[in-house]
Design an enzyme around this catalytic site. Structure first.
Site, PDB file in Angstrom:
ATOM      1  N   LEU A 144       4.063 -50.833 -22.066  1.00 18.42           N
ATOM      2  CA  LEU A 144       3.701 -50.813 -23.480  1.00 18.42           C
ATOM      3  C   LEU A 144       4.008 -49.425 -24.023  1.00 18.42           C
ATOM      4  O   LEU A 144       3.908 -48.434 -23.300  1.00 18.42           O
ATOM      5  CB  LEU A 144       2.212 -51.120 -23.673  1.00 18.42           C
ATOM      6  CG  LEU A 144       1.709 -52.501 -23.230  1.00 18.42           C
ATOM      7  CD1 LEU A 144       0.195 -52.574 -23.420  1.00 18.42           C
ATOM      8  CD2 LEU A 144       2.396 -53.612 -23.996  1.00 18.42           C
ATOM      9  N   ASP A 145       4.377 -49.358 -25.301  1.00 17.38           N
ATOM     10  CA  ASP A 145       4.558 -48.059 -25.948  1.00 17.38           C
ATOM     11  C   ASP A 145       3.277 -47.240 -25.813  1.00 17.38           C
ATOM     12  O   ASP A 145       2.179 -47.785 -25.728  1.00 17.38           O
ATOM     13  CB  ASP A 145       4.871 -48.237 -27.436  1.00 17.38           C
ATOM     14  CG  ASP A 145       6.260 -48.788 -27.678  1.00 17.38           C
ATOM     15  OD1 ASP A 145       7.070 -48.799 -26.733  1.00 17.38           O
ATOM     16  OD2 ASP A 145       6.518 -49.238 -28.816  1.00 17.38           O
ATOM     17  N   ARG A 146       3.434 -45.920 -25.832  1.00 19.43           N
ATOM     18  CA  ARG A 146       2.275 -45.041 -25.709  1.00 19.43           C
ATOM     19  C   ARG A 146       1.158 -45.425 -26.689  1.00 19.43           C
ATOM     20  O   ARG A 146      -0.017 -45.490 -26.320  1.00 19.43           O
ATOM     21  CB  ARG A 146       2.691 -43.587 -25.986  1.00 19.43           C
ATOM     22  CG  ARG A 146       1.526 -42.611 -25.934  1.00 19.43           C
ATOM     23  CD  ARG A 146       1.858 -41.334 -26.705  1.00 19.43           C
ATOM     24  NE  ARG A 146       2.788 -40.495 -25.989  1.00 19.43           N
ATOM     25  CZ  ARG A 146       2.425 -39.507 -25.159  1.00 19.43           C
ATOM     26  NH1 ARG A 146       1.149 -39.258 -24.943  1.00 19.43           N
ATOM     27  NH2 ARG A 146       3.346 -38.781 -24.566  1.00 19.43           N
ATOM     28  N   THR A 148       0.646 -48.278 -28.271  1.00 17.04           N
ATOM     29  CA  THR A 148       0.267 -49.689 -28.285  1.00 17.04           C
ATOM     30  C   THR A 148      -0.773 -49.892 -27.191  1.00 17.04           C
ATOM     31  O   THR A 148      -0.597 -49.423 -26.063  1.00 17.04           O
ATOM     32  CB  THR A 148       1.480 -50.596 -28.018  1.00 17.04           C
ATOM     33  OG1 THR A 148       2.420 -50.436 -29.082  1.00 17.04           O
ATOM     34  CG2 THR A 148       1.070 -52.059 -27.944  1.00 17.04           C
TER      35      THR A 148
END
Length: 320
Positions: A144-146, A148
């Protein structure tokens, strides 16, 4: 000579993969020669390298202790990341012998990078420190993106890592996200398009079909619209059908409804609205994972779904 006993978390791989991981400093030609001369044995038998190892198997390496230590890289000092296994315990959604499901908070990297900052993977390694060996480390399977938040799958042994990575690769895991988007969005449907990444600024954009563009698609359903501080926004449920970097963020922006808090793909209006609402990151949460049926093993997750509740910052925004 040193003897290595295969641990349960290491079982299921070929003996060749085991010894190359165990001694990364040894050349492939030296290791092959050692197999032929029985300087490396499996359960005291000569081996070819393709044999699958099982828990409890004995692997003996007839080198000097100093040579083995050198090939294992024990002379090198590896910097340790600052992580405490206790940090993870309160965010575990599910755990069994094979699999760990964790609710990642926004702001935390999924995997470490060149910055040396602590990551979720570091926390997992600290929590599962007894499972770490010279040839195996538990690891996350999806990213996951940082900024998110939401569910991340980790494999606790080689068999689980292989199985989880395979169902993710085949898109057999159903992934549902909750998003708060700018403006009033209605209805439901499918969004498809093509994505191209600019690696210099780590940004993607929607493009026409081309050889170097990636096909992307999601399902969406607008759930409820809210109005606060004169700002209108909508809670949307999104099912990820293809997993591309920043995909949901750019597709929502392409529909005229960028995620609240998204400075990279937002509009001037959505960024200003996010500022007025005190939002500090993109409002995106991986809230549900549904696993397929497994033919063998993984009874704890087979055909089951797991949820991670909305984080506090998103929950606060939708409170009446």
């Amino acid at each position: 000579m040193k003897e290595f006993r295969v641990r349960e978390s290491e079982a299921g791989q070929s003996v060749w993969k085991y010894i190359t991981k165990l001694m990364p400093g040894a050349s492939a030609s030296l290791l092959r020669k050692s197999l032929r001369k029985k300087n490396i044995t499996l359960n005291d038998r000569k081996l070819e390298g393709k044999e699958k190892i099982q828990a409890g198997d004995s692997i003996k390496i007839w080198f000097s202790d100093e040579t083995i230590d050198k090939f294992m890289g024990k002379e090198e000092k590896v910097p340790e990341r600052k992580a405490d296994g206790d940090e993870l315990s309160g965010r575990i959604v599910y755990e069994d012998h094979d699999v760990l499901l964790v609710n990642k908070p926004a702001g935390l990297l999924t995997q470490g990078d060149a910055s040396g900052e602590k990551s979720l993977n570091d926390e997992i390694l600290a929590y599962l420190k007894d499972e770490v060996t010279p040839v195996f480390k538990p690891s996350v399977c999806n990213r996951l993106d940082r900024n998110t938040s939401g569910l991340v799958i980790a494999g606790k042994n080689i068999h689980a890592l292989q199985a989880m990575n395979e169902i993710i690769r085949k898109r057999d895991v159903r992934k549902i996200y909750a998003a708060l988007v700018y403006g009033e969005m209605k209805g439901k449907g499918k969004l498809e398009g093509y994505l191209k990444k600019d690696h210099e600024d780590n940004q993607v954009r929607l493009v026409k079909k081309s050889e170097d563009a990636q096909h992307i698609e999601i399902l969406y359903e607008a759930e409820e619209t809210y109005r606060k501080e004169g700002i209108t926004f909508t809670r949307v449920e999104i099912e990820l059908l293809t997993g591309r970097s920043h995909q949901i963020r750019v597709q929502m922006a392409g529909e005229g409804h960028p995620l609240l808090g998204d400075k990279k793909y937002g509009t001037k209006e959505s960024i200003e609205a996010s500022r007025e609402l005190g939002i500090k990151r993109q409002m995106l949460h991986a809230g549900l994972l549904s696993f397929p049926a497994f033919e063998e093993g993984f009874e704890g997750v087979s055909e089951k779904s797991f949820r991670a509740p909305l984080p506090e910052d998103m929950e606060k925004l939708i409170q009446k």
